[in-house]
Enzyme design. Structure first.
Site, PDB file in Angstrom:
ATOM      1  CG  HIS A   7      28.438  52.393 103.951  1.00 15.00           C
ATOM      2  ND1 HIS A   7      28.795  51.083 104.216  1.00 15.00           N
ATOM      3  CD2 HIS A   7      27.141  52.497 104.340  1.00 15.00           C
ATOM      4  CE1 HIS A   7      27.767  50.444 104.746  1.00 15.00           C
ATOM      5  NE2 HIS A   7      26.741  51.272 104.827  1.00 15.00           N
ATOM      6  NE  ARG A  32      18.791  52.182 106.194  1.00 12.21           N
ATOM      7  CZ  ARG A  32      18.392  52.691 107.352  1.00 12.21           C
ATOM      8  NH1 ARG A  32      17.834  53.895 107.386  1.00 12.21           N
ATOM      9  NH2 ARG A  32      18.534  52.023 108.488  1.00 12.21           N
ATOM     10  CG  ASP A  47      33.939  40.561 137.577  1.00  8.42           C
ATOM     11  OD1 ASP A  47      32.743  40.713 137.262  1.00  8.42           O
ATOM     12  OD2 ASP A  47      34.340  39.629 138.296  1.00  8.42           O
ATOM     13  CD  GLU A  63      22.357  48.983 103.947  1.00 14.33           C
ATOM     14  OE1 GLU A  63      21.647  48.861 104.966  1.00 14.33           O
ATOM     15  OE2 GLU A  63      23.517  49.431 103.964  1.00 14.33           O
ATOM     16  CG  ASP A  80      20.395  48.741 108.518  1.00 15.23           C
ATOM     17  OD1 ASP A  80      21.184  47.818 108.239  1.00 15.23           O
ATOM     18  OD2 ASP A  80      20.676  49.948 108.340  1.00 15.23           O
ATOM     19  CG  HIS A 117      22.650  54.600 112.534  1.00 15.31           C
ATOM     20  ND1 HIS A 117      23.964  54.991 112.462  1.00 15.31           N
ATOM     21  CD2 HIS A 117      22.373  54.075 111.320  1.00 15.31           C
ATOM     22  CE1 HIS A 117      24.448  54.712 111.256  1.00 15.31           C
ATOM     23  NE2 HIS A 117      23.496  54.165 110.550  1.00 15.31           N
ATOM     24  CE1 TYR A 150      15.253  56.093 106.635  1.00  7.99           C
ATOM     25  CE2 TYR A 150      16.198  57.816 105.250  1.00  7.99           C
ATOM     26  CZ  TYR A 150      16.203  56.518 105.713  1.00  7.99           C
ATOM     27  OH  TYR A 150      17.147  55.642 105.261  1.00  7.99           O
ATOM     28  CG  HIS A 186      21.115  58.091 104.766  1.00 11.50           C
ATOM     29  ND1 HIS A 186      21.339  57.252 103.708  1.00 11.50           N
ATOM     30  CD2 HIS A 186      19.819  57.888 105.126  1.00 11.50           C
ATOM     31  CE1 HIS A 186      20.244  56.552 103.449  1.00 11.50           C
ATOM     32  NE2 HIS A 186      19.297  56.934 104.291  1.00 11.50           N
ATOM     33  CG  HIS A 242      29.746  52.566 108.138  1.00  8.33           C
ATOM     34  ND1 HIS A 242      29.290  53.201 109.263  1.00  8.33           N
ATOM     35  CD2 HIS A 242      28.646  52.145 107.465  1.00  8.33           C
ATOM     36  CE1 HIS A 242      27.957  53.161 109.276  1.00  8.33           C
ATOM     37  NE2 HIS A 242      27.553  52.528 108.194  1.00  8.33           N
ATOM     38  CD  GLU A 252      23.057  52.394 103.414  1.00 13.68           C
ATOM     39  OE1 GLU A 252      22.264  52.444 104.347  1.00 13.68           O
ATOM     40  OE2 GLU A 252      24.254  52.087 103.539  1.00 13.68           O
ATOM     41  CG  ASP A 255      24.871  47.647 105.994  1.00 15.21           C
ATOM     42  OD1 ASP A 255      23.797  47.590 106.618  1.00 15.21           O
ATOM     43  OD2 ASP A 255      25.451  48.720 105.733  1.00 15.21           O
TER      44      ASP A 255
HETATM   45  N1  GLY Z   1      23.732  49.616 109.013  1.00 16.67           N
HETATM   46  C1  GLY Z   1      24.249  50.913 108.944  1.00 16.67           C
HETATM   47  C2  GLY Z   1      24.249  51.410 107.574  1.00 16.67           C
HETATM   48  O1  GLY Z   1      23.435  51.002 106.773  1.00 16.67           O
HETATM   49  O2  GLY Z   1      25.083  52.178 107.201  1.00 16.67           O
HETATM   50 MN    MN Z   2      22.477  49.117 106.945  1.00 16.51          MN
HETATM   51 MN    MN Z   3      24.745  50.588 105.128  1.00 15.64          MN
END
Ligand code: GLY
Ligand code: MN
Ligand code: MN
Length: 440
Positions: A354, A406, A40, A408, A260, A243, A388, A350, A361, A384, A271
């Site tokens: 975004h 990465r 619950d 970003e 991240d 991710h 990899y 990727h 996103h 970003e 982000d």
């Molecule tokens: N944190 C997810 C991305 O960088 O899109």
């Molecule tokens: Mn990110």
């Molecule tokens: Mn991002």
């Protein structure tokens, strides 16, 4: 007793702008559903971004019906006041509270939705509602629309047409107002400061989870209600999972860690990704690779200005990363063919950007009329680039295997170029090396 934190003119002004985009129609925006975690106990609740954007209301089991130009214009369906439930789960505004504190013209109980909503929609020519987002609520909408059709049986008009509300509100959310830019700037600053605190805090032998706990502490200390998305704390080759979700492995002294993570402030989120050595010093290979990604990332930020087609950032990223891949012996052959065939996706699968805002996103279209979107002042997004190299990639030079990088940042387009909202999160090699582990 609670009071809204926000000035209601903010939401009234947004509804007024929405009104001119849906003239003659009505918008229906339901609250985010609540999800059971176990038995619950529920997952912690966050309001649907669109409902919050238009009302500032944070309670579950609520619905906005907005009918521009009609009276009443702004209608909310909400939970009843309930002494017993409020003793267990906390304060509810109820009908009177919503009308008084949220600038709503008329409020009803949520249980009355199917009964009352058909009357409200009798005279509109279209309903803006996002189907297949919440299947259970779709069924309630279905009953409401059938109710309208039955009431208008002899008119021959049939079922009210439904248009997706997402692009309509998304286009509004895409270009940030001064207030939204300020709030996003704050979310990004909080996130950036928390990243720097993590750099100071990290040491070999720590678990990835400890870093996540520290990040949550640092953002909440600065006013965040929650993370903007599940933090990715990836040591060593875990960083090659884009991710990564486990965040439960020990951090080794000679590895990089990729963090991240972003904090949410007043429903806007940062982000940020930073990648740095757990032990405080990059190895020559790590430094070489990191510096190449960093130089590209900085070049990308320099490109940003109003009028730039959004897709050119990804094109430039692919060009730059393919150069790195050729240089490092990850790929062989002709650059143009590698790009055409998409072979670079083995190491960069990727996109580089975004939209960013209430959702990590965020809403808004990346193309308009089949053309790539051109940047405008007030648009916010991420930059970003990443590289990899899977640990088990036998084709890659051995020294590169298991490295994931990465970097970003979050930018806001200005009249002349852009503002880097996350500049406080250091990323130069010497700055990182001077900072890592200094809290120990
Ligand atoms: N944190 C997810 C991305 O960088 O899109
Ligand atoms: Mn990110
Ligand atoms: Mn991002």
């Amino acid at each position: 007793m609670r009071r809204p934190k926000f000035d209601m003119t903010l939401f009234r002004e947004r509804r007024s702008r929405l009104g001119s985009r849906i003239t003659g129609g009505a918008l229906i925006a339901p609250a985010a559903p609540e999800y059971i975690r176990n038995n619950d106990v529920h997952h912690s609740y966050r309001q649907d971004s669109n409902l919050f954007y238009l009302t500032g209301f944070e309670e579950p089991e609520s619905v906005l019906v907005f009918r521009p130009g009609k009276q009443p214009e702004t209608i909310m369906f909400v939970r009843s006041k309930d002494a017993l439930r409020e003793t267990w789960d906390g304060f509810r505004y109820g009908i009177d509270g919503v009308e008084k504190d949220f600038g709503v013209d008329k409020a009803y109980l949520i249980d009355e939705f199917e009964k009352v909503a058909p009357d409200l929609l009798m005279d509109v020519d279209r309903v803006y509602y996002t189907l297949f987002h919440d299947i259970e609520f779709d069924e309630r909408i279905g009953r409401v629309l059938l109710g309208v059709k039955n009431m208008r049986r002899r008119s021959g008009r049939g079922l009210l047409p439904i248009s997706d509300a997402l692009p309509v509100i998304g286009e509004m959310r895409l270009v940030k107002s001064d207030y939204e830019a300020r709030t996003l700037r704050q979310a990004c600053q909080i996130s950036a400061e928390a990243h720097v605190e993590l750099m100071k805090f990290v040491r070999p032998g720590m678990n990835e989870r400890e870093l996540q706990g520290r990040f949550v502490y640092e953002i909440m200390k600065r006013g965040s209600a929650r993370e903007g998305y599940g933090s990715i704390i990836a040591g060593g080759s875990n960083a090659t999972t884009l991710h990564y979700v486990f965040n439960d492995q020990p951090l080794h002294p000679n590895d990089l860690v990729l963090v991240d993570a972003g904090g949410e402030f007043d429903f806007y989120t940062g982000d940020i990704t930073r990648t740095y050595p757990v032990g405080g010093k990059f190895s020559p290979t790590q430094k070489r690779l990191y510096s190449k990604v960093l130089n590209l990332q900085k070049d990308l930020i320099k490109m940003i200005r109003p009028g730039l087609p959004f897709n050119q950032l990804q094109e430039k990223t692919i060009e730059g990363l393919v150069d790195v891949m050729l240089d490092e012996g990850l790929l062989k052959g002709n650059k143009k063919e590698i790009i055409e065939k998409g072979d670079f996706r083995a190491y960069y699968p990727h996109g580089v950007s975004h939209w960013l805002g209430m959702d990590v996103h965020d809403a808004g279209m990346t193309e308009l009329n089949g053309e790539p979107r051109r940047l405008e002042p007030g648009m916010a997004f991420t930059i970003e680039p990443g590289l990899y190299i899977p640990a088990g990639d036998q084709k890659a030079p051995a020294e590169l295997r298991g490295i994931g990088i990465r970097i970003e940042d979050n930018v806001l387009v200005t009249a002349e170029g852009c503002e880097n909202l996350t500049a406080a999160a250091i990323k130069e090699v010497d700055e990182l090396e001077a900072t890592i582990g200094t809290a120990n």
